[in-house]
Structure formats: structure tokens, C-alpha cells
Design a protein around this motif. Structure first.
Motif, PDB file in Angstrom:
ATOM      1  N   VAL A 191       0.954  -1.138   0.000  1.00  0.00           N
ATOM      2  CA  VAL A 191      -0.042   0.142  -0.183  1.00  0.00           C
ATOM      3  C   VAL A 191       0.864   1.208  -0.047  1.00  0.00           C
ATOM      4  O   VAL A 191       1.652   1.514   1.132  1.00  0.00           O
ATOM      5  N   ALA A 192       0.827   2.097  -1.060  1.00  0.00           N
ATOM      6  CA  ALA A 192       1.811   3.180  -1.250  1.00  0.00           C
ATOM      7  C   ALA A 192       0.976   4.288  -1.149  1.00  0.00           C
ATOM      8  O   ALA A 192      -0.098   4.420  -1.968  1.00  0.00           O
ATOM      9  N   ARG A 193       1.206   5.442  -0.659  1.00  0.00           N
ATOM     10  CA  ARG A 193       0.419   6.845  -0.534  1.00  0.00           C
ATOM     11  C   ARG A 193       1.228   7.648  -1.682  1.00  0.00           C
ATOM     12  O   ARG A 193       1.743   8.607  -1.503  1.00  0.00           O
ATOM     13  N   THR A 194       0.791   7.118  -2.834  1.00  0.00           N
ATOM     14  CA  THR A 194       1.211   7.805  -4.022  1.00  0.00           C
ATOM     15  C   THR A 194      -0.187   7.840  -4.970  1.00  0.00           C
ATOM     16  O   THR A 194      -1.125   7.480  -4.891  1.00  0.00           O
ATOM     17  N   GLY A 195      -0.006   8.805  -6.008  1.00  0.00           N
ATOM     18  CA  GLY A 195      -0.922   8.848  -7.080  1.00  0.00           C
ATOM     19  C   GLY A 195      -0.799   9.679  -8.192  1.00  0.00           C
ATOM     20  O   GLY A 195       0.264  10.355  -8.184  1.00  0.00           O
ATOM     21  N   TYR A 196      -1.741   9.978  -9.104  1.00  0.00           N
ATOM     22  CA  TYR A 196      -1.495  10.699 -10.383  1.00  0.00           C
ATOM     23  C   TYR A 196      -2.855  11.546 -10.532  1.00  0.00           C
ATOM     24  O   TYR A 196      -3.087  11.691 -11.824  1.00  0.00           O
ATOM     25  N   THR A 197      -3.382  12.108  -9.374  1.00  0.00           N
ATOM     26  CA  THR A 197      -4.508  12.949  -9.640  1.00  0.00           C
ATOM     27  C   THR A 197      -4.439  14.270  -8.905  1.00  0.00           C
ATOM     28  O   THR A 197      -5.514  15.214  -9.267  1.00  0.00           O
ATOM     29  N   GLY A 198      -3.581  14.299  -8.263  1.00  0.00           N
ATOM     30  CA  GLY A 198      -3.333  15.707  -7.478  1.00  0.00           C
ATOM     31  C   GLY A 198      -4.146  15.854  -6.229  1.00  0.00           C
ATOM     32  O   GLY A 198      -4.172  16.631  -5.275  1.00  0.00           O
ATOM     33  N   GLU A 199      -4.762  14.590  -5.553  1.00  0.00           N
ATOM     34  CA  GLU A 199      -5.293  14.287  -4.547  1.00  0.00           C
ATOM     35  C   GLU A 199      -4.636  13.464  -3.510  1.00  0.00           C
ATOM     36  O   GLU A 199      -3.578  12.675  -3.981  1.00  0.00           O
ATOM     37  N   ASP A 200      -5.065  13.323  -2.303  1.00  0.00           N
ATOM     38  CA  ASP A 200      -4.618  12.352  -1.497  1.00  0.00           C
ATOM     39  C   ASP A 200      -4.974  11.090  -2.087  1.00  0.00           C
ATOM     40  O   ASP A 200      -6.052  10.876  -2.726  1.00  0.00           O
ATOM     41  N   GLY A 201      -4.322   9.766  -1.568  1.00  0.00           N
ATOM     42  CA  GLY A 201      -4.759   8.423  -2.332  1.00  0.00           C
ATOM     43  C   GLY A 201      -3.647   7.530  -2.263  1.00  0.00           C
ATOM     44  O   GLY A 201      -2.582   7.815  -1.729  1.00  0.00           O
ATOM     45  N   PHE A 202      -3.869   6.270  -2.563  1.00  0.00           N
ATOM     46  CA  PHE A 202      -3.067   5.182  -2.512  1.00  0.00           C
ATOM     47  C   PHE A 202      -3.270   4.444  -3.718  1.00  0.00           C
ATOM     48  O   PHE A 202      -4.154   4.317  -4.479  1.00  0.00           O
ATOM     49  N   GLU A 203      -1.896   3.522  -3.896  1.00  0.00           N
ATOM     50  CA  GLU A 203      -1.831   2.742  -4.909  1.00  0.00           C
ATOM     51  C   GLU A 203      -1.564   1.420  -4.279  1.00  0.00           C
ATOM     52  O   GLU A 203      -0.786   1.185  -3.705  1.00  0.00           O
ATOM     53  N   LEU A 204      -2.466   0.363  -4.630  1.00  0.00           N
ATOM     54  CA  LEU A 204      -2.111  -1.204  -3.968  1.00  0.00           C
ATOM     55  C   LEU A 204      -1.798  -1.925  -4.768  1.00  0.00           C
ATOM     56  O   LEU A 204      -2.543  -2.120  -5.925  1.00  0.00           O
ATOM     57  N   LEU A 205      -0.831  -2.734  -4.549  1.00  0.00           N
ATOM     58  CA  LEU A 205      -0.147  -3.618  -5.548  1.00  0.00           C
ATOM     59  C   LEU A 205      -0.405  -5.105  -4.964  1.00  0.00           C
ATOM     60  O   LEU A 205      -0.039  -5.227  -3.544  1.00  0.00           O
ATOM     61  N   VAL A 206      -1.007  -5.803  -5.915  1.00  0.00           N
ATOM     62  CA  VAL A 206      -1.437  -7.477  -5.167  1.00  0.00           C
ATOM     63  C   VAL A 206      -1.141  -8.213  -6.226  1.00  0.00           C
ATOM     64  O   VAL A 206      -1.032  -8.004  -7.589  1.00  0.00           O
ATOM     65  N   ALA A 207      -1.259  -9.764  -5.965  1.00  0.00           N
ATOM     66  CA  ALA A 207      -1.083 -10.549  -6.839  1.00  0.00           C
ATOM     67  C   ALA A 207      -2.198 -10.524  -7.736  1.00  0.00           C
ATOM     68  O   ALA A 207      -3.453 -10.298  -7.393  1.00  0.00           O
ATOM     69  N   ASN A 208      -2.109 -11.048  -9.168  1.00  0.00           N
ATOM     70  CA  ASN A 208      -3.219 -11.179  -9.810  1.00  0.00           C
ATOM     71  C   ASN A 208      -4.519 -11.854  -9.271  1.00  0.00           C
ATOM     72  O   ASN A 208      -5.602 -11.551  -9.567  1.00  0.00           O
ATOM     73  N   GLU A 209      -4.320 -12.864  -8.749  1.00  0.00           N
ATOM     74  CA  GLU A 209      -5.330 -13.839  -8.353  1.00  0.00           C
ATOM     75  C   GLU A 209      -6.003 -12.992  -7.102  1.00  0.00           C
ATOM     76  O   GLU A 209      -7.294 -13.679  -6.839  1.00  0.00           O
ATOM     77  N   ASP A 210      -5.560 -12.058  -6.473  1.00  0.00           N
ATOM     78  CA  ASP A 210      -6.239 -11.437  -5.417  1.00  0.00           C
ATOM     79  C   ASP A 210      -6.887 -10.137  -5.769  1.00  0.00           C
ATOM     80  O   ASP A 210      -7.679  -9.547  -4.977  1.00  0.00           O
ATOM     81  N   ALA A 211      -6.687  -9.661  -6.801  1.00  0.00           N
ATOM     82  CA  ALA A 211      -7.079  -8.523  -7.357  1.00  0.00           C
ATOM     83  C   ALA A 211      -8.326  -8.402  -7.278  1.00  0.00           C
ATOM     84  O   ALA A 211      -9.282  -7.311  -7.060  1.00  0.00           O
ATOM     85  N   GLY A 212      -9.138  -9.033  -8.096  1.00  0.00           N
ATOM     86  CA  GLY A 212     -10.637  -9.286  -8.136  1.00  0.00           C
ATOM     87  C   GLY A 212     -11.537  -8.979  -6.689  1.00  0.00           C
ATOM     88  O   GLY A 212     -12.134  -8.135  -6.496  1.00  0.00           O
ATOM     89  N   GLY A 213     -10.930  -9.734  -5.634  1.00  0.00           N
ATOM     90  CA  GLY A 213     -11.488  -9.659  -4.209  1.00  0.00           C
ATOM     91  C   GLY A 213     -11.108  -8.369  -3.591  1.00  0.00           C
ATOM     92  O   GLY A 213     -11.996  -7.874  -3.060  1.00  0.00           O
ATOM     93  N   LEU A 214     -10.112  -7.789  -3.981  1.00  0.00           N
ATOM     94  CA  LEU A 214      -9.643  -6.457  -3.334  1.00  0.00           C
ATOM     95  C   LEU A 214     -10.436  -5.519  -4.157  1.00  0.00           C
ATOM     96  O   LEU A 214     -11.003  -4.328  -3.170  1.00  0.00           O
ATOM     97  N   TRP A 215     -10.759  -5.631  -5.296  1.00  0.00           N
ATOM     98  CA  TRP A 215     -11.513  -4.293  -6.036  1.00  0.00           C
ATOM     99  C   TRP A 215     -12.910  -4.391  -5.340  1.00  0.00           C
ATOM    100  O   TRP A 215     -13.515  -3.423  -5.152  1.00  0.00           O
TER     101      TRP A 215
END
Length: 368
Positions: A191-215
Motif C-alpha cells: 500500500v503506497a500513498r502515491t497517485g496521479y490525480t493531485g489528490e490524497d490517495g493510495f496505490e495498492l499492489l497485489v497478486a493477480n489472483e487477489d485483485a478481484g477480491g480487493l477491487w
């Protein structure tokens, strides 16, 4: 030809997304409307699939010193747990890609690059490893998914998301450009507190098989707080308002960092890095990146010419009618003598000259 799909593709289809080709990936450009998704990120939060981005794991004794030569910034000075924006340059000083690097350990870094430049980065990094160095570079892009939650409600949404646990450091203690190691339903989560929108936010890196559940978990937790799925169209207007460059527009292999206003990212006191000699020898009269604002509803777009009187003095790289500000904005490269804020210029919008004024970037800053 578009033939690449993220692990979340079926969810985008179910949400009624319109797709576009981006670097060979079939990516959602919008779900409802560009404006609605843009405003949701500015006022609440947006949920983005950015799994087309590329991830490289760099490990081995002395990998910090290697990255100092490979990139323009001084990545070896970055503390463990922190992130840094940096540039990968070619020998001419041009920008191969802009990346975010994370220091996971003393000899362990993660580099996230743009989707369209994955091949260029994958070629450049191994070529820059000295023969005497014990550095390994692993492209892990095909096994990982990247999800972004961006907006003023982002932190509250993550706190409410069931299945996210074991965050270290805790979310409340996580500053901008830092990351936490965590778990989602028992699987590793970054979980990184980074982004590309100019707002506060997070980028979450997860294995492909866990992506659907996280979304799904993020969407469920965020719905009462105004979270909506958002596509690349909103992402583009958000980053434009925030004055954030896009490779292929404001950044190319023929543009120097100083032209794009990124001189601060260069550790000029380093003994050596790829592109250093070219930057030191560069002319100071090259076109520079500026912001342009105008009235009305007709926005300049990439490729449109910029004039001072009858003299063509530059070209727009990105432009749109700003959803937040309500008037046209653009980024453009112009001659240095026309780059001062307040300078009046015109944009050729399909044969009509539209008055525009140079302004300092960014166009919009979030309230903190």
C-alpha cells in the motif's frame, strides 16, 4: 493491436465500461461520464485499475549505487519505507520514462514504470548494471495488479475495507510518498500513498489472483462514501489540472528534464549517471513547459500551435476544458522568453486564434 487485459477486465465489462487501447492494453476509459468520475475524485474518491503499469524488482548488494547511475535521482539516499519520483534518461539526456521507486530494504527496490515504456525500461536497466555488480532485475509485471484509490475520502475507505490487515506502518502514520506492507485476506499487499490525480490517495499492489477480491472489497467499503469506478479519461483531466506530465506528451526521449520543469529531480552532484554529460552541455534557450489558461469553452489540444502575434512560439502537449475550474487549460512548450506567468499568447484552435495567458503550474491544488 489491443490484446492485453488486466485481471479486472471482466469486472469492468460488468460495470459497463467503455474501453480504449493504451500501450496495447484494453483499458476502461470511462464507466458513466468523464465529468462525473472526475468530480467524484475531487470531492470523494475514484477507484482506478492501473494494472497496465510495469513493475520491476531490483535486488542485490550495491543495488542502490547501481540505481544512482541508472536514474537521474539519488535513490541510494532514500530511507527504507519511502518512495521517490525519478527519471530514466538516455545518453542524450532525454526522458526514457518517469518512474516511482520504492525502497523495500537495504538492497531491495521496487520500480514502477509506465505501461507504454515497459519494454524500454526492461532493456535499459539490465544494460546499465556493471559487470562487477551483483544486481538482479526481475520484471514482475505479468503477475501483479495495481489498483488506485484517489480522493479526499481515500484514507477513510481503506480503513473501512474488510480484509485489509497487518498494515505496517498503520494507515494513520503513513505520509505521502511512503508505503506500508500489509495483507489482504492473508495474501501480501503493498500500500503506497502515491497517485496521479493531485489528490490524497493510495496505490495498492497485489497478486493477480487477489485483485478481484480487493477491487470488490474497496468498492463495497467506498460506496457509502461516494467512491465510483473511474477510467483513463478522468485520470487524464485530473493529472492535467495537477500539472503532472504524461510520457509521450510532456515527456519524451527528445525532451530534457529541465525543459519539463523537472530539474529538481536531478542529483547534479552525483559523480555519474546516464545522461549527465548531455545535460551539462545543454543549451539554455530550449523550449520550456508552461501552463496556459484561456476563457470560453474551446480548449487547445495536443499538437495545436501557440503564437505570439504572428510568430509561432510553441506547441500544446495536453489540453482540456477543466472540469474543476470551468475554463480551458493546457500545457505547452514555448520559447523561454515567452514563459513568464502573465505573458499573453494565442492558441490556434482549428483556425481560430484563442487568447491564452501563461500561468504557473499546477492549475489546481487540493485543500489540505
Amino acid at each position: 493491436m489491443t490484446d492485453l487485459r488486466t485481471a479486472l477486465y471482466d469486472r469492468h465489462v460488468a460495470l459497463g465500461a467503455t474501453f480504449t487501447d493504451f500501450g496495447g492494453w484494453s483499458m476502461p476509459v470511462r464507466y458513466s461520464s468523464d465529468l462525473a468520475e472526475h468530480h467524484a475524485v475531487r470531492t470523494a474518491a475514484g477507484l482506478f485499475d492501473i494494472s497496465h503499469m510495469a513493475e520491476f524488482r531490483v535486488t542485490g548488494a550495491g543495488c542502490g549505487a547501481f540505481l544512482d547511475v541508472a536514474f537521474a535521482g539519488r535513490l541510494s539516499a532514500m530511507p527504507i519505507g519511502k518512495a521517490k519520483y525519478s527519471l530514466l534518461l538516455n545518453p542524450r539526456g532525454g526522458i526514457v520514462d518517469d518512474v516511482i521507486a520504492y525502497r523495500l530494504g537495504e538492497d531491495h527496490f521496487l520500480v514502477i514504470s509506465n505501461a507504454g515504456n515497459r519494454a524500454a525500461v526492461a532493456e535499459a536497466l539490465p544494460a546499465r548494471v556493471p559487470s562487477s555488480a551483483e544486481v538482479s532485475i526481475d520484471d514482475i509485471s505479468d503477475t501483479m495488479s495495481l489498483i488506485a484509490v484517489q480522493g479526499p475520502a481515500a484514507a477513510e475507505i481503506l480503513e473501512a475495507t474488510r480484509g485489509i490487515e497487518q498494515m505496517s506502518p498503520a494507515l494513520a502514520d503513513l505520509p505521502s510518498y511512503a508505503f506500508s506492507t500489509a495483507a489482504f485476506q492473508g495474501s501480501p499487499l503493498f500500500v503506497a500513498r502515491t497517485g496521479y490525480t493531485g489528490e490524497d490517495g493510495f496505490e495498492l499492489l497485489v497478486a493477480n489472483e487477489d485483485a478481484g477480491g480487493l477491487w470488490d472489497a474497496l468498492a463495497l467499503a467506498g460506496a457509502p462514501l461516494g467512491l465510483v469506478p473511474a477510467g483513463l479519461a478522468a485520470r487524464d483531466t485530473l493529472r492535467l489540472e495537477a500539472g503532472m506530465p504524461l510520457h509521450g506528451h510532456e515527456l519524451t526521449e527528445d525532451i530534457l528534464p529541465t525543459q519539463a520543469g523537472l530539474g529538481r529531480t536531478i542529483a547534479t552532484d552525483k559523480e555519474d549517471f546516464v545522461g549527465k554529460e548531455a545535460l551539462e552541455a545543454a543549451s539554455d534557450d530550449l523550449p520550456v513547459l508552461v501552463g496556459l489558461v484561456s476563457e470560453g469553452r474551446r480548449a487547445g489540444r495536443a499538437g495545436y500551435a501557440v503564437f505570439d502575434g504572428e510568430e509561432r512560439v510553441g506547441e500544446i502537449t495536453s489540453g482540456a476544458l477543466s472540469p474543476t475550474l470551468g475554463h480551458p487549460i493546457a500545457m505547452a512548450f514555448v520559447s523561454p522568453e515567452r514563459s513568464a506567468p502573465g505573458t499573453p499568447l494565442t492558441i490556434d484552435v482549428r483556425g481560430t486564434r484563442i487568447p491564452a495567458t501563461v500561468t504557473a503550474l499546477p492549475f489546481h491544488r487540493r485543500k489540505k
